[in-house]
Write a protein that holds these residues in place. Structure first.
Motif, PDB file in Angstrom:
ATOM      1  N   PHE A 206      29.885  36.763  47.871  1.00 16.64           N
ATOM      2  CA  PHE A 206      30.455  36.613  46.432  1.00 16.64           C
ATOM      3  C   PHE A 206      29.781  37.695  45.606  1.00 16.64           C
ATOM      4  O   PHE A 206      30.243  37.771  44.457  1.00 16.64           O
ATOM      5  CB  PHE A 206      29.906  35.003  46.048  1.00 16.64           C
ATOM      6  CG  PHE A 206      30.771  34.052  46.126  1.00 16.64           C
ATOM      7  CD1 PHE A 206      31.978  33.801  45.529  1.00 16.64           C
ATOM      8  CD2 PHE A 206      30.548  33.270  47.499  1.00 16.64           C
ATOM      9  CE1 PHE A 206      32.547  32.630  45.830  1.00 16.64           C
ATOM     10  CE2 PHE A 206      31.271  32.284  47.786  1.00 16.64           C
ATOM     11  CZ  PHE A 206      32.414  31.960  47.193  1.00 16.64           C
ATOM     12  N   VAL A 207      28.976  38.439  46.254  1.00 16.00           N
ATOM     13  CA  VAL A 207      28.318  39.468  45.489  1.00 16.00           C
ATOM     14  C   VAL A 207      29.350  40.504  45.236  1.00 16.00           C
ATOM     15  O   VAL A 207      30.011  40.869  45.923  1.00 16.00           O
ATOM     16  CB  VAL A 207      27.262  40.037  46.175  1.00 16.00           C
ATOM     17  CG1 VAL A 207      26.229  41.194  45.353  1.00 16.00           C
ATOM     18  CG2 VAL A 207      25.989  38.997  46.138  1.00 16.00           C
ATOM     19  N   ASN A 208      29.326  41.135  43.935  1.00 14.09           N
ATOM     20  CA  ASN A 208      30.226  42.139  43.672  1.00 14.09           C
ATOM     21  C   ASN A 208      31.687  41.847  43.252  1.00 14.09           C
ATOM     22  O   ASN A 208      32.464  42.426  43.319  1.00 14.09           O
ATOM     23  CB  ASN A 208      30.309  43.440  44.449  1.00 14.09           C
ATOM     24  CG  ASN A 208      28.975  44.208  44.449  1.00 14.09           C
ATOM     25  OD1 ASN A 208      28.284  44.149  43.512  1.00 14.09           O
ATOM     26  ND2 ASN A 208      28.396  44.511  45.697  1.00 14.09           N
ATOM     27  N   ILE A 209      31.847  40.169  43.319  1.00 15.75           N
ATOM     28  CA  ILE A 209      33.166  40.027  42.996  1.00 15.75           C
ATOM     29  C   ILE A 209      33.505  40.012  41.555  1.00 15.75           C
ATOM     30  O   ILE A 209      32.609  39.591  40.891  1.00 15.75           O
ATOM     31  CB  ILE A 209      33.487  38.343  43.615  1.00 15.75           C
ATOM     32  CG1 ILE A 209      33.476  38.431  45.350  1.00 15.75           C
ATOM     33  CG2 ILE A 209      34.657  37.771  43.020  1.00 15.75           C
ATOM     34  CD1 ILE A 209      33.376  36.993  45.692  1.00 15.75           C
ATOM     35  N   ASP A 210      34.885  40.416  41.244  1.00 15.47           N
ATOM     36  CA  ASP A 210      35.109  40.606  39.815  1.00 15.47           C
ATOM     37  C   ASP A 210      35.560  39.271  39.176  1.00 15.47           C
ATOM     38  O   ASP A 210      36.838  38.706  40.003  1.00 15.47           O
ATOM     39  CB  ASP A 210      36.167  41.703  39.726  1.00 15.47           C
ATOM     40  CG  ASP A 210      36.711  42.024  38.469  1.00 15.47           C
ATOM     41  OD1 ASP A 210      35.969  41.373  37.377  1.00 15.47           O
ATOM     42  OD2 ASP A 210      37.272  43.004  38.170  1.00 15.47           O
ATOM     43  N   LEU A 211      35.135  38.598  38.494  1.00 18.49           N
ATOM     44  CA  LEU A 211      35.388  37.433  37.866  1.00 18.49           C
ATOM     45  C   LEU A 211      35.955  37.611  36.301  1.00 18.49           C
ATOM     46  O   LEU A 211      36.153  36.576  35.726  1.00 18.49           O
ATOM     47  CB  LEU A 211      34.430  36.174  37.712  1.00 18.49           C
ATOM     48  CG  LEU A 211      33.661  35.748  39.236  1.00 18.49           C
ATOM     49  CD1 LEU A 211      32.608  35.041  38.872  1.00 18.49           C
ATOM     50  CD2 LEU A 211      34.842  35.562  40.184  1.00 18.49           C
ATOM     51  N   SER A 212      36.244  38.880  36.105  1.00 16.63           N
ATOM     52  CA  SER A 212      36.504  38.876  34.516  1.00 16.63           C
ATOM     53  C   SER A 212      37.710  38.363  34.217  1.00 16.63           C
ATOM     54  O   SER A 212      38.362  38.358  33.039  1.00 16.63           O
ATOM     55  CB  SER A 212      36.825  40.655  34.418  1.00 16.63           C
ATOM     56  OG  SER A 212      37.654  41.148  35.371  1.00 16.63           O
ATOM     57  N   SER A 213      38.930  38.231  35.061  1.00 13.88           N
ATOM     58  CA  SER A 213      40.072  37.480  34.785  1.00 13.88           C
ATOM     59  C   SER A 213      39.978  35.948  34.628  1.00 13.88           C
ATOM     60  O   SER A 213      40.724  35.417  34.267  1.00 13.88           O
ATOM     61  CB  SER A 213      41.111  37.782  35.963  1.00 13.88           C
ATOM     62  OG  SER A 213      40.590  36.924  37.276  1.00 13.88           O
ATOM     63  N   HIS A 214      38.831  35.332  34.854  1.00 11.68           N
ATOM     64  CA  HIS A 214      38.834  34.009  34.733  1.00 11.68           C
ATOM     65  C   HIS A 214      38.874  33.683  33.286  1.00 11.68           C
ATOM     66  O   HIS A 214      38.073  34.481  32.347  1.00 11.68           O
ATOM     67  CB  HIS A 214      37.504  33.336  35.372  1.00 11.68           C
ATOM     68  CG  HIS A 214      37.635  33.267  36.919  1.00 11.68           C
ATOM     69  ND1 HIS A 214      37.824  32.213  37.398  1.00 11.68           N
ATOM     70  CD2 HIS A 214      37.870  34.372  37.873  1.00 11.68           C
ATOM     71  CE1 HIS A 214      37.844  32.485  38.875  1.00 11.68           C
ATOM     72  NE2 HIS A 214      38.058  33.703  39.228  1.00 11.68           N
ATOM     73  N   PRO A 215      39.464  32.393  32.777  1.00 10.19           N
ATOM     74  CA  PRO A 215      39.247  32.036  31.235  1.00 10.19           C
ATOM     75  C   PRO A 215      37.789  31.781  30.847  1.00 10.19           C
ATOM     76  O   PRO A 215      37.976  32.250  29.725  1.00 10.19           O
ATOM     77  CB  PRO A 215      40.078  30.805  31.438  1.00 10.19           C
ATOM     78  CG  PRO A 215      40.862  30.701  32.687  1.00 10.19           C
ATOM     79  CD  PRO A 215      40.112  31.439  33.752  1.00 10.19           C
ATOM     80  N   PHE A 216      36.948  31.491  31.553  1.00  7.73           N
ATOM     81  CA  PHE A 216      35.633  31.189  30.933  1.00  7.73           C
ATOM     82  C   PHE A 216      34.853  32.651  30.551  1.00  7.73           C
ATOM     83  O   PHE A 216      34.212  32.471  29.524  1.00  7.73           O
ATOM     84  CB  PHE A 216      34.746  30.602  31.870  1.00  7.73           C
ATOM     85  CG  PHE A 216      34.390  31.019  33.347  1.00  7.73           C
ATOM     86  CD1 PHE A 216      33.243  32.224  33.319  1.00  7.73           C
ATOM     87  CD2 PHE A 216      35.004  31.090  34.514  1.00  7.73           C
ATOM     88  CE1 PHE A 216      33.077  32.924  34.443  1.00  7.73           C
ATOM     89  CE2 PHE A 216      34.812  31.504  35.563  1.00  7.73           C
ATOM     90  CZ  PHE A 216      33.740  32.373  35.630  1.00  7.73           C
ATOM     91  N   PHE A 217      35.382  33.440  31.512  1.00 14.45           N
ATOM     92  CA  PHE A 217      34.523  35.121  31.297  1.00 14.45           C
ATOM     93  C   PHE A 217      35.152  35.486  30.066  1.00 14.45           C
ATOM     94  O   PHE A 217      34.645  35.997  29.022  1.00 14.45           O
ATOM     95  CB  PHE A 217      34.734  35.793  32.185  1.00 14.45           C
ATOM     96  CG  PHE A 217      34.273  37.247  31.935  1.00 14.45           C
ATOM     97  CD1 PHE A 217      32.840  37.448  32.176  1.00 14.45           C
ATOM     98  CD2 PHE A 217      35.073  38.271  31.687  1.00 14.45           C
ATOM     99  CE1 PHE A 217      32.389  38.827  32.013  1.00 14.45           C
ATOM    100  CE2 PHE A 217      34.535  39.503  31.292  1.00 14.45           C
ATOM    101  CZ  PHE A 217      33.245  39.904  31.645  1.00 14.45           C
ATOM    102  N   ARG A 218      36.758  35.355  29.736  1.00 14.61           N
ATOM    103  CA  ARG A 218      37.310  35.932  28.577  1.00 14.61           C
ATOM    104  C   ARG A 218      37.056  35.141  27.433  1.00 14.61           C
ATOM    105  O   ARG A 218      36.727  36.033  26.144  1.00 14.61           O
ATOM    106  CB  ARG A 218      38.853  35.838  28.850  1.00 14.61           C
ATOM    107  CG  ARG A 218      39.430  36.762  29.898  1.00 14.61           C
ATOM    108  CD  ARG A 218      40.849  37.106  29.737  1.00 14.61           C
ATOM    109  NE  ARG A 218      41.401  35.912  29.775  1.00 14.61           N
ATOM    110  CZ  ARG A 218      42.036  35.050  30.917  1.00 14.61           C
ATOM    111  NH1 ARG A 218      41.961  35.888  32.182  1.00 14.61           N
ATOM    112  NH2 ARG A 218      42.869  34.276  30.797  1.00 14.61           N
ATOM    113  N   GLU A 219      36.942  33.870  27.171  1.00  9.56           N
ATOM    114  CA  GLU A 219      36.510  33.112  26.098  1.00  9.56           C
ATOM    115  C   GLU A 219      35.263  33.281  25.732  1.00  9.56           C
ATOM    116  O   GLU A 219      34.896  33.477  24.576  1.00  9.56           O
ATOM    117  CB  GLU A 219      36.901  31.784  26.482  1.00  9.56           C
ATOM    118  CG  GLU A 219      36.972  30.898  25.230  1.00  9.56           C
ATOM    119  CD  GLU A 219      37.244  29.527  25.523  1.00  9.56           C
ATOM    120  OE1 GLU A 219      36.886  28.620  24.609  1.00  9.56           O
ATOM    121  OE2 GLU A 219      38.042  29.076  26.427  1.00  9.56           O
ATOM    122  N   THR A 220      34.258  33.425  26.772  1.00 10.32           N
ATOM    123  CA  THR A 220      32.883  33.604  26.248  1.00 10.32           C
ATOM    124  C   THR A 220      32.712  34.891  25.744  1.00 10.32           C
ATOM    125  O   THR A 220      31.907  35.010  24.798  1.00 10.32           O
ATOM    126  CB  THR A 220      32.025  33.072  27.322  1.00 10.32           C
ATOM    127  OG1 THR A 220      32.326  31.992  27.809  1.00 10.32           O
ATOM    128  CG2 THR A 220      30.531  32.934  27.240  1.00 10.32           C
TER     129      THR A 220
END
Length: 633
Positions: free
Chosen positions: A127-141
């Motif tokens: 899970f290290v270095n996985i890109d989670l920028s597309s997840h709604p929680f990242f965008r909204e926060t």
């Protein structure tokens, strides 16, 4: 003399007035009713307020519980800013310590400003270095800059209901997965009577905490409950409502941090049990007072009630339906007048009841016709919608099967080519069936052709052989070769397919024999199966008019082809025989039958000017006889 008796007569009005004034019934009733209403109202308000106070207390405790992970993640921010307290390579260990210390955390992650995972606990190299920028929680926060709670979901790591909390950091973002069971422990501690319970939902009405863990795992939404719907709209407090025939009392209070709702549910009957008990006591007191008052006035009332009892006896006979009975009394003037008008009303009721029965019978027939028309209209609409979607699927199957067959032809694989031919043959029939359904839904007629019924039966039996259990033996006794009829081939295939499939279902447990035969009947008046089928055809299809009996509608002189399909299965109970051809009627379990097979068969047979009969008894199997008019060459 009559004049003197009339003047001396003591009227019923005077007798009742004197009696009830002497025993003071009215004050007792008014006082008792007011006391009952006031005390019951006060107790009901106390109970409603108590449940709402419980909801507020639980909401406060949950709010304080949710403050804990917020404070921990705020402390994490301080640790990251002052990196001298903890080295970067020790962050994963620090996060793991937090998870071990605080059981509400399922996992913790730290993301950089791009949304890439830099630290995670429990540690997983994948899970290290996985890109989670597309997840709604990242965008909204990232946009709001505020912490955010997600909707509940099932954690892929633990398999338990989980929530995601995102907390913005000065350089990136902290993401925590919160185990919902931690919040469920709070609501589970609340005991409200025997059947009451506490629950918590998110802003959309999805359950976050509930005594039944299955509701949480299924992410069940209870927004349809009036109390929850009102809470989502911003209201709070206690609301009464009825759900599934049971009266409930629901108290809602929002959790300030997240906007979730804490709900306290309790059946009204259980919650109001103390009120009911007090009401019973007060009611018993009122009844006791009335009883003592009535007991003291019996001597006065006796002379008044005797003629009333005679009047009551006469009216009861009328109420039982004896409209020929007349009431004859020589009593108080008011009672005599009442008896006279009862007799007039009795005669009027007798006349009106006769007219009403006729109107009700007529209305019942019209309503039945209207319901049947609506039912068939709904069936047509549903069939059209399903057929369009199924036609698209068939197009793909036929296209790929034709390409595969073309490719195999080049290599000479005759066995595979033959198998693909069977697939294409069945697909073409299915396509014709779809066209038939679409034609039915658009109320259009289809063109019939001169076809051989024997060939259609043989082809259908070859097709269904692979679809029925091996324990079912097929016995084909088709003796007529030149069995010609004017029909739509697809519909005829459908008749044979539906009847054979039903027969196979009746034998799927213990096996048996499916016998299919075809005979020519030159005189249906001499064929016992035809006579039986015609008689039951009228019974099943509801012929009521003397001018339209089955014997008059079905031509007796023309030759018919008799298709008989017999099984050795479980048979049909006599109580179901008159309903087997109704749309959507089925005795099969859920998912094993739509109830449309025999209804479709009935419609096709009628459209082809034929008729159908069925013989069956439990444990002895079933035999269907289908008669089609023979098309002479």
């Amino acid at each position: 003399m009559d004049s003197m008796d009339h003047k001396k007569a003591f009227t019923l009005k005077k007798a009742l007035t004197l009696s009830f004034l002497l025993i003071a019934l009215l004050p007792v009733i008014i006082t008792g009713t007011i006391s009952l209403t006031v005390m019951s109202g006060m107790m009901e308000r106390d109970i409603l307020e108590k449940n709402y106070e419980i909801a507020k207390a639980v909401a406060g405790e949950i709010s304080r519980t949710l403050d804990e992970p917020m404070n921990i993640m705020g402390a994490m921010e301080a640790m990251l800013i002052h990196q001298r307290l903890i080295q970067p390579h020790e962050l994963n260990r620090y996060l793991g310590t937090l998870i071990q210390t605080y059981p509400l955390f399922d996992s913790l992650k730290i993301l950089d400003n791009r949304g890439v995972v830099t630290q995670i606990a429990p540690y997983s190299k994948d899970f290290v270095n996985i890109d989670l920028s597309s997840h709604p929680f990242f965008r909204e926060t990232s946009i709001t800059g505020r912490p955010m709670w997600s909707s509940p979901y099932i954690s892929p790591r633990t398999g338990t209901p989980t929530l995601t909390l995102t907390y913005p950091l000065s350089k990136g973002m902290a993401v925590a997965n919160i185990n919902l069971s931690y919040l469920k422990n709070i609501t589970d501690r609340i005991k409200i009577g025997t059947n009451g319970y506490a629950a918590m939902v998110d802003r959309s009405g999805t359950i976050l905490a509930h005594p039944d863990s299955a509701h949480i795992a299924e992410q069940r939404n209870i927004r349809h409950l009036p109390a929850v719907a009102r809470g989502i709209e911003g209201e709070k407090g206690t609301l009464r409502y009825t759900f599934d025939g049971i009266k409930w009392m629901g108290s809602v209070e929002p959790v300030p941090i997240t906007g979730w709702l804490v709900c306290i549910f309790q059946p009204v009957r259980e919650a109001m049990a103390p009120v009911t008990h007090i009401r019973n006591i007060i009611f018993f007191g009122i009844v006791s007072a009335l009883f003592l008052a009535i007991l003291g006035s019996l001597i006065i009332v006796k002379r008044t009630m005797t003629p009333l009892a005679e009047l009551l006896s006469g009216t009861m006979q009328i109420a039982r339906g004896d409209y020929t009975h007349t009431i004859e009394l020589r009593s108080y003037g008011e009672i005599n007048t009442l008896a006279h008008y009862f007799n007039i009303m009795n005669r009027a009721i007798l006349s009106r009841e006769d007219a009403l029965k006729k109107d009700m019978e007529k209305r019942k027939r019209l309503e039945e016709q209207l319901r049947q028309a609506h039912k068939m209209e709904a069936i047509g609409t549903l069939a059209g919608g399903i057929a369009h979607d199924f036609n698209n699927i068939l197009a793909v199957i036929i296209g790929y099967a034709e390409m595969a067959r073309h490719g195999l032809n080049k290599h000479g694989n005759s066995k595979e080519v033959n198998q693909l031919d069977q697939i294409l043959k069945a697909s073409y029939r299915a396509r014709d069936l779809v066209k038939q359904i679409l034609t039915f839904s658009r109320k259009e007629s289809k063109e019939r052709i001169h076809m051989n019924l024997a060939n259609a039966v043989n082809e259908t039996l070859q097709l269904i052989r692979a679809t029925i259990p091996a324990t079912v033996k097929i016995c084909n006794t088709v003796e007529v070769i030149d069995a010609n009829i004017m029909a739509d081939p697809t519909e005829i295939h459908q008749v044979v397919m539906n009847l054979c499939t039903n027969a196979a279902h009746a034998m799927e447990t213990g096996g048996g024999t499916l016998t299919v035969s075809l005979f020519r009947v030159t005189d249906i008046g001499e064929d016992k199966d035809a006579a039986f089928s015609i008689k039951n055809w009228g019974k099943n299809r509801g012929f009521k008019s003397r001018e339209k009996t089955p014997e008059k509608i079905i031509p007796q002189s023309r030759p018919y082809l008799k298709l008989s399909i017999q099984d050795t299965g479980t048979g049909i109970d006599s109580k179901y025989m008159e309903r087997i051809f109704d749309p959507y009627f089925t005795t099969k379990g859920v998912g094993k039958g739509s109830g449309m097979g025999l209804s479709v068969v009935m419609g096709i047979v009628k459209n082809h000017e034929g008729f159908i009969g069925v013989e069956s008894s439990p444990g002895k199997g079933t035999m269907f006889h289908v008669f089609f008019p023979e098309a002479l060459p």
